[in-house]
Design a protein around this motif. Structure first.
Motif, mmCIF file in Angstrom:
data_model
loop_
_atom_site.group_PDB
_atom_site.id
_atom_site.type_symbol
_atom_site.label_atom_id
_atom_site.label_comp_id
_atom_site.label_asym_id
_atom_site.label_seq_id
_atom_site.Cartn_x
_atom_site.Cartn_y
_atom_site.Cartn_z
ATOM 1 N N LEU A 1 0.827 -1.207 0.000
ATOM 2 C CA LEU A 1 0.000 0.000 0.000
ATOM 3 C C LEU A 1 0.861 1.257 0.000
ATOM 4 O O LEU A 1 0.559 2.226 -0.699
ATOM 5 C CB LEU A 1 -0.940 0.006 1.210
ATOM 6 C CG LEU A 1 -1.823 1.252 1.350
ATOM 7 C CD1 LEU A 1 -2.773 1.391 0.163
ATOM 8 C CD2 LEU A 1 -2.617 1.217 2.652
ATOM 9 N N ILE A 2 1.936 1.262 0.766
ATOM 10 C CA ILE A 2 2.792 2.442 0.836
ATOM 11 C C ILE A 2 3.379 2.762 -0.531
ATOM 12 O O ILE A 2 3.405 3.924 -0.960
ATOM 13 C CB ILE A 2 3.910 2.239 1.874
ATOM 14 C CG1 ILE A 2 3.309 2.085 3.279
ATOM 15 C CG2 ILE A 2 4.888 3.401 1.832
ATOM 16 C CD1 ILE A 2 2.441 3.239 3.712
ATOM 17 N N GLU A 3 3.831 1.755 -1.250
ATOM 18 C CA GLU A 3 4.403 1.969 -2.581
ATOM 19 C C GLU A 3 3.322 2.478 -3.548
ATOM 20 O O GLU A 3 3.592 3.369 -4.370
ATOM 21 C CB GLU A 3 5.015 0.672 -3.111
ATOM 22 C CG GLU A 3 5.728 0.806 -4.438
ATOM 23 C CD GLU A 3 6.948 1.708 -4.388
ATOM 24 O OE1 GLU A 3 7.383 2.170 -5.458
ATOM 25 O OE2 GLU A 3 7.478 1.959 -3.279
ATOM 26 N N LEU A 4 2.118 1.930 -3.452
ATOM 27 C CA LEU A 4 1.029 2.390 -4.317
ATOM 28 C C LEU A 4 0.750 3.875 -4.089
ATOM 29 O O LEU A 4 0.535 4.631 -5.042
ATOM 30 C CB LEU A 4 -0.240 1.580 -4.043
ATOM 31 C CG LEU A 4 -0.291 0.144 -4.566
ATOM 32 C CD1 LEU A 4 -1.590 -0.519 -4.117
ATOM 33 C CD2 LEU A 4 -0.184 0.112 -6.078
ATOM 34 N N LEU A 5 0.747 4.297 -2.833
ATOM 35 C CA LEU A 5 0.440 5.691 -2.528
ATOM 36 C C LEU A 5 1.599 6.614 -2.880
ATOM 37 O O LEU A 5 1.394 7.719 -3.383
ATOM 38 C CB LEU A 5 0.082 5.828 -1.045
ATOM 39 C CG LEU A 5 -1.184 5.087 -0.597
ATOM 40 C CD1 LEU A 5 -1.435 5.313 0.887
ATOM 41 C CD2 LEU A 5 -2.402 5.530 -1.410
ATOM 42 N N ARG A 6 2.807 6.176 -2.634
ATOM 43 C CA ARG A 6 3.973 7.015 -2.932
ATOM 44 C C ARG A 6 4.112 7.295 -4.419
ATOM 45 O O ARG A 6 4.621 8.342 -4.822
ATOM 46 C CB ARG A 6 5.245 6.342 -2.418
ATOM 47 C CG ARG A 6 5.465 6.481 -0.916
ATOM 48 C CD ARG A 6 6.701 5.738 -0.491
ATOM 49 N NE ARG A 6 6.967 5.910 0.939
ATOM 50 C CZ ARG A 6 7.771 5.136 1.645
ATOM 51 N NH1 ARG A 6 8.394 4.108 1.057
ATOM 52 N NH2 ARG A 6 7.963 5.351 2.934
ATOM 53 N N THR A 7 3.696 6.348 -5.240
ATOM 54 C CA THR A 7 3.871 6.491 -6.686
ATOM 55 C C THR A 7 2.636 7.056 -7.381
ATOM 56 O O THR A 7 2.613 7.165 -8.597
ATOM 57 C CB THR A 7 4.220 5.131 -7.317
ATOM 58 O OG1 THR A 7 3.198 4.168 -6.993
ATOM 59 C CG2 THR A 7 5.553 4.629 -6.795
ATOM 60 N N GLY B 1 -5.332 7.973 -10.753
ATOM 61 C CA GLY B 1 -4.212 8.902 -10.708
ATOM 62 C C GLY B 1 -4.685 10.279 -11.113
ATOM 63 O O GLY B 1 -5.880 10.535 -11.244
ATOM 64 N N ASP B 2 -3.738 11.186 -11.339
ATOM 65 C CA ASP B 2 -4.069 12.549 -11.723
ATOM 66 C C ASP B 2 -4.425 12.599 -13.210
ATOM 67 O O ASP B 2 -4.103 11.686 -13.971
ATOM 68 C CB ASP B 2 -2.881 13.471 -11.437
ATOM 69 C CG ASP B 2 -3.316 14.898 -11.155
ATOM 70 O OD1 ASP B 2 -4.490 15.227 -11.419
ATOM 71 O OD2 ASP B 2 -2.488 15.684 -10.674
ATOM 72 N N GLY B 3 -5.080 13.678 -13.621
ATOM 73 C CA GLY B 3 -5.437 13.845 -15.023
ATOM 74 C C GLY B 3 -6.596 14.799 -15.189
ATOM 75 O O GLY B 3 -7.223 15.217 -14.215
ATOM 76 N N ALA C 1 2.900 8.603 3.343
ATOM 77 C CA ALA C 1 2.973 8.157 1.947
ATOM 78 C C ALA C 1 2.075 8.948 1.014
ATOM 79 O O ALA C 1 2.311 8.995 -0.197
ATOM 80 C CB ALA C 1 2.623 6.672 1.859
ATOM 81 N N LEU C 2 1.033 9.583 1.544
ATOM 82 C CA LEU C 2 0.135 10.375 0.707
ATOM 83 C C LEU C 2 0.858 11.612 0.187
ATOM 84 O O LEU C 2 1.651 12.227 0.905
ATOM 85 C CB LEU C 2 -1.112 10.783 1.499
ATOM 86 C CG LEU C 2 -2.063 9.646 1.878
ATOM 87 C CD1 LEU C 2 -3.074 10.136 2.912
ATOM 88 C CD2 LEU C 2 -2.781 9.112 0.641
#
Length: 213
Positions: free
Chosen positions: A4-10, A161-163, A187-188
């Protein structure tokens, strides 16, 4: 299972997110506009609500001021909008979700994500989203779980994600590791995060960027 941390960091902008694990629940909000960022979580008698950090700067309260977390009997309801109240008023997770649809914020058509966590550890997650086929029909997806192993959980967010427009979350809730609340908050994305609700066992902790957390 994903980290989860990696998902949020990226991911700079997953939007609002829900994670349900064994005796652990996380819900966060993010914002790109000044109006969305001008918020804090405050505790209520049966959960939490969003409020304007600076009421003088509040523009449109619709879609950003609501009760994300409320109890319903011995169950806990967590959502990204005022469908929390609809679910509690109906006394039924399914009936409440079936009475609502995605948010009317064209062109994003932000999904409504919701979860109910039962006293026996079982839980259900729902996402109501625009089909994006030109029909504007609402696609209502429900995912029911009999429980989850320790240190694991299921994650769903409003966006991938963003967009512009923002890309709607796709697929099933993601099985993830369950880190500690401080790790999730860290992580956010620093620019976009606003608030985090963390419930570990019976302990509730709230993080608010506007209050220096």
């Amino acid at each position: 299972m994903q980290d989860l941390i990696e998902l949020l960091r990226t991911n700079p902008y997953p939007g609002r997110g829900i994670v349900v694990g064994k005796d652990r629940v996380y819900y966060w909000i993010m914002g790109r506009s000044a109006n969305s960022r001008n918020r804090v979580f405050t505790k209520t008698e049966d959960g939490i609500m969003t409020e304007a950090h600076d009421p003088s700067r509040l523009e449109d309260p619709s879609l950003i001021i609501y009760h994300p977390v409320r109890t319903m009997g011995d169950a806990l309801v967590v959502t990204n909008g005022d469908q929390t109240d609809t679910i509690v008023q109906r006394g039924s997770f399914r009936d409440g979700c079936m009475a609502r649809e995605y948010e009317p914020d064209e062109p994003n058509w932000t999904p409504r994500i919701s979860a109910i966590i039962n006293a026996d550890g079982s839980f259900e997650i729902s996402i109501l989203k625009n089909q994006h086929d030109g029909s504007n029909r609402c696609q209502r997806n429900f995912f029911a779980y009999e429980g989850v192993e320790k240190d694991r959980g299921y994650f769903i967010s409003t966006y991938q994600g963003d967009g512009n427009p923002l890309p709607t979350f796709a697929g099933e809730p993601v099985e993830v590791s369950m880190p500690e609340p401080d790790e999730v908050w860290a992580a956010l994305n620093e620019d976009n995060k606003v608030s985090l609700y963390a419930k570990v066992g019976e302990d509730v902790r709230i993080y608010n960027k506007n209050l220096g957390d």
